[in-house]
Write a protein that holds these residues in place. Structure first.
Motif: not given
Length: 750
Positions: A569-583
């Motif tokens: 499963r993906w996790t981590g700060t970079a993943y969350l920031i990229d998910k924020g951009h994606k949203s």
């Protein structure tokens, strides 16, 4: 309310408030925390919080690249000096550990048990030559790809505070200065946050001062009288002081988005003052006594001006309904500041106008030339069809162009291209495999007992090979790394043995493996060995490409990895920031939806008609569509910091429509037919709308010169949207109202 006695009472109260603010002066605090751009109420964020508690933060580190400017990297003198630097840094209280080729030890398993030997030994030339020949294993990890730098991986304490981080980074820099070594590059959380805040402090003062100068220039050009400059300027400065004083007292630190707030507060306040003052000057030119003119102007305009300020504030406040804390804070603080600015205008302006002698200069006493606006209005009536078709055509084209825009954001989006921090991060991306953390959570499936089971390690090896293929040369650290290191130790440190051993060899290393797991600094395995992490670094490829690569790895895991053995499963700060951009599309839709609803309700309440409410929204929706086309032309991609501008632009642009419609209603109430009422509204309110658009465009245009990406794009896109809104309000809105002529006249005649 606006009689002289009442106005003086408000003025005295405002002066007392200013005195209190000066005596109990609030001290602003600056802060930058990129984790505020994580989407909240998100299962991935909750998962990461649990992940951190089990393992550790993935971004509490500082990367330092050291090179020997006077000779070879592996010269004994340089290595000794670098070791002294490392040892001093290691002794700092906030430093957990420092890893480099200088202190790295390799386990060796011999007949006498487990021992360690230095990976690099420079005690004599023979030892240096022998050990340096085996360093290829660490290329792009602890030694740069070109062989000219070594890496110090400084792991600081978890969740270090901003003040402690600043202190630690300052201490680390002093160590390098003491030894006369300048790092080739530095990258990490404690460095980036400190440099961001320094830049924020500089820009905050710069744009506050620049905004005052710009407002001064605009006031001179618009009113051309000393009182027409002094009164508004005084009101604006006090209003900004009140707004920031309140925000600071509420405990809100200033962040990267606060830089543009002084400009926003000032241009909103000046727009309101322009409507009051132009109408006030008009009354004086018609021969009204000063007191009567003040009372009439503020009584007539206070409601429409309040509505325009309210819609602007609501445009910002609607950002609170997104899921990104940084946007929520920017939304409610800016909205509150805009309302405070209106309070300053109402409290100060009437009293100052009564107090200060007013004389209309000759330049303002001349008859106004409205022939240009009159010609434009007449031309509109003759070309109704072509104007409507033109707006429709441009809008459809912009929709087509905007639909091709990509959602893409970078970690350092807000910094200028030539900023030293960017160069440092790019250096680590090129020479050390990346600077951004790459985190993957792993756990055993139903048919496995431990991540160290041989079959699980085989699956884990496939995943790591795919990570290496997709994300570059950086070495991943995982439970498999521990097994490989033991296999290398059993083969006397042979580099070729750093691989997964055979099944039989794996079974014979259990007692050594348990010892290494307990003593290892790398937190890659839980106590029960059922869960762990793959930790690596990757270049900042942008959220678009990273999302594609993550999706490719996820698909690979789905097809090639046995879920009964290994879960990924993906996790981590970079993943969350990229998910924020994606949203961003969801965030923009939420903000705009709330803004449309609130403005629609306000306009519908004002005119008691849902059809009028719908018509008013059309010319304010068009500038947003045209912004999409402009973004395509300029090559601006969607990201969190550009998507929010649509909500902000709508909240500001709708002000002109409300002023136009309020004046039109006033004319119709007087019994005038729709065509004549439109003409009077176009000529009189049109001038104020043009002036306020000039103010808004110039004010937001000032932000274009910011070094921060979010501030720069705010200035560029909102300035353009104000021009688009002016065209829509003056050229399209009157033509949309004409088909309702009978309904309007019947409504107001009744």
């Amino acid at each position: 309310m606006f009689r002289k006695s009442t106005a003086y009472t408000f003025l005295v109260s405002a002066v007392l408030l200013c005195v209190l603010l000066a005596v109990f002066r609030p001290i602003p605090q600056f802060n930058y925390d990129f984790e505020t751009f994580f989407p909240q109420n998100d299962e991935d964020l909750d998962f990461y919080q649990n992940f951190k508690s089990q393992f550790e933060n993935d971004n509490d580190y500082l990367l330092v690249a050291l090179g020997n400017e006077t000779g070879e990297l592996l010269s004994p003198g340089f290595l000794t000096k670098a070791t002294s630097i490392q040892d001093e840094i290691q002794r700092f209280n906030q430093v957990d550990t420092v890893i480099s080729i200088l202190n790295l030890e390799q386990p060796i398993i011999g007949i006498f048990g487990l021992r360690s030997r230095e990976v690099l030994d420079w005690s004599d030339d023979n030892s240096l030559g022998k050990t340096s020949s085996n360093l290829d294993q660490y290329s792009s990890q602890l030694i740069s790809k070109d062989g000219n730098a070594l890496l110090l991986w400084i792991k600081n304490e978890q969740n270090i505070s901003k003040s402690d981080g600043d202190s630690l980074y300052s201490s680390i820099k002093s160590v390098f200065k003491k030894h006369g070594i300048q790092p080739l590059a530095v990258a990490g959380k404690i460095q980036t946050q400190g440099d961001f805040i320094k830049l924020m402090q500089n820009e905050f003062g710069l744009f506050f001062g620049g905004s005052i100068l710009l407002m001064l220039l605009l006031l001179v050009l618009i009113f051309r009288s000393w009182w027409g400059v002094i009164i508004p300027l005084l009101v604006l400065i006090i209003g900004v002081a009140w707004a920031f004083g309140l925000l600071i007292l509420l405990g809100k630190p200033l962040d990267v988005m606060s830089i543009m707030q002084p400009t926003i507060f000032m241009i909103v306040g000046l727009s309101a003052l322009i409507h009051f003052f132009t109408h006030f000057i008009k009354k004086l030119k018609e021969g009204d006594e000063k007191g009567a003119a003040i009372r009439a102007v503020f009584k007539e305009l206070v409601v429409p001006v309040w509505l325009t300020v309210l819609t602007t504030a609501l445009g910002f406040i609607s950002l609170y309904f997104t899921t990104i804390p940084a946007l929520q804070d920017f939304g409610w603080t800016t909205g509150l500041g805009v309302l405070v600015m209106f309070l300053a205008v109402i409290s100060l302006a009437p009293g100052l106008l009564y107090l200060i002698p007013i004389r209309i200069p000759k330049s303002l006493q001349e008859t106004e030339k409205l022939t240009l606006l009159l010609k434009i209005f007449s031309w509109q009536l003759k070309h109704k069809k072509s104007i409507r078709l033109s707006f429709l055509g441009i809008t459809l084209l912009c929709i087509a162009l905007g639909s091709t825009l990509k959602i893409n954001g970078y970690l350092l989006d807000n910094l200028p291209i030539d900023h030293p921090i960017r160069h440092d991060f790019e250096y680590f991306d090129m020479q050390f495999g990346g600077s951004n953390p790459l985190e993957i959570y792993i756990s055993v499936g139903e048919k496995a007992n431990s991540l160290l089971d041989y079959n699980v390690l085989l699956e884990l090896g496939k995943v790591e090979a795919k990570i290496h293929e997709l994300f570059g040369e950086g070495q991943a650290i995982s439970p498999l790394t521990l097994v490989k290191s033991i296999n290398q130790a059993q083969n006397q440190g042979d580099v070729k043995a750093f691989q997964l051993p055979s099944r039989g060899q794996r079974q014979r290393m259990d007692k050594w493996l348990d010892k290494v797991v307990k003593e290892s600094d790398a937190k890659v395995l839980s106590a029960d060995q059922k869960s762990g992490r793959i930790s690596a670094r990757a270049p900042d490829l942008g959220s678009l490409k990273m999302t594609m690569l993550r999706a490719e790895l996820t698909e690979f895991v789905r097809q090639e990895i046995n879920p009964d053995l290994l879960q990924v499963r993906w996790t981590g700060t970079a993943y969350l920031i990229d998910k924020g951009h994606k949203s961003v599309t969801l965030q923009m839709a939420k903000g705009l939806g709330v803004a449309f609803l609130l403005v629609g309700v306000i306009v519908g309440f004002l005119f008691r008609s849902w059809r009028i409410s719908f018509l008013v929204l059309i010319p304010n929706f068009i500038p947003l569509i045209w912004m999409l086309g402009l973004m395509y032309i300029l090559g601006i991609e969607f990201k969190l910091t550009t998507a929010i501008l649509f909500t902000v632009a709508f909240g500001i642009a709708v002000d002109d429509s409300i002023h136009f419609m309020s004046r039109l209603k006033h004319e119709l109430v007087l019994g005038k037919n729709l065509i004549y009422a439109l003409k009077r509204t176009f000529l009189e309110t049109g001038k104020a709308i043009v002036l306020t658009t000039i103010v808004l465009t110039a004010g937001f245009g000032l932000l274009i010169f910011s070094q921060f990406g979010v501030t720069h794009f705010t200035g560029l896109l909102i300035s353009a949207s104000m021009i688009f809104a002016l065209l829509a309000d003056l050229m399209l809105l009157p033509l949309l109202l004409l088909p309702l002529k009978k309904m309007w006249e019947k409504k107001f005649k009744k």
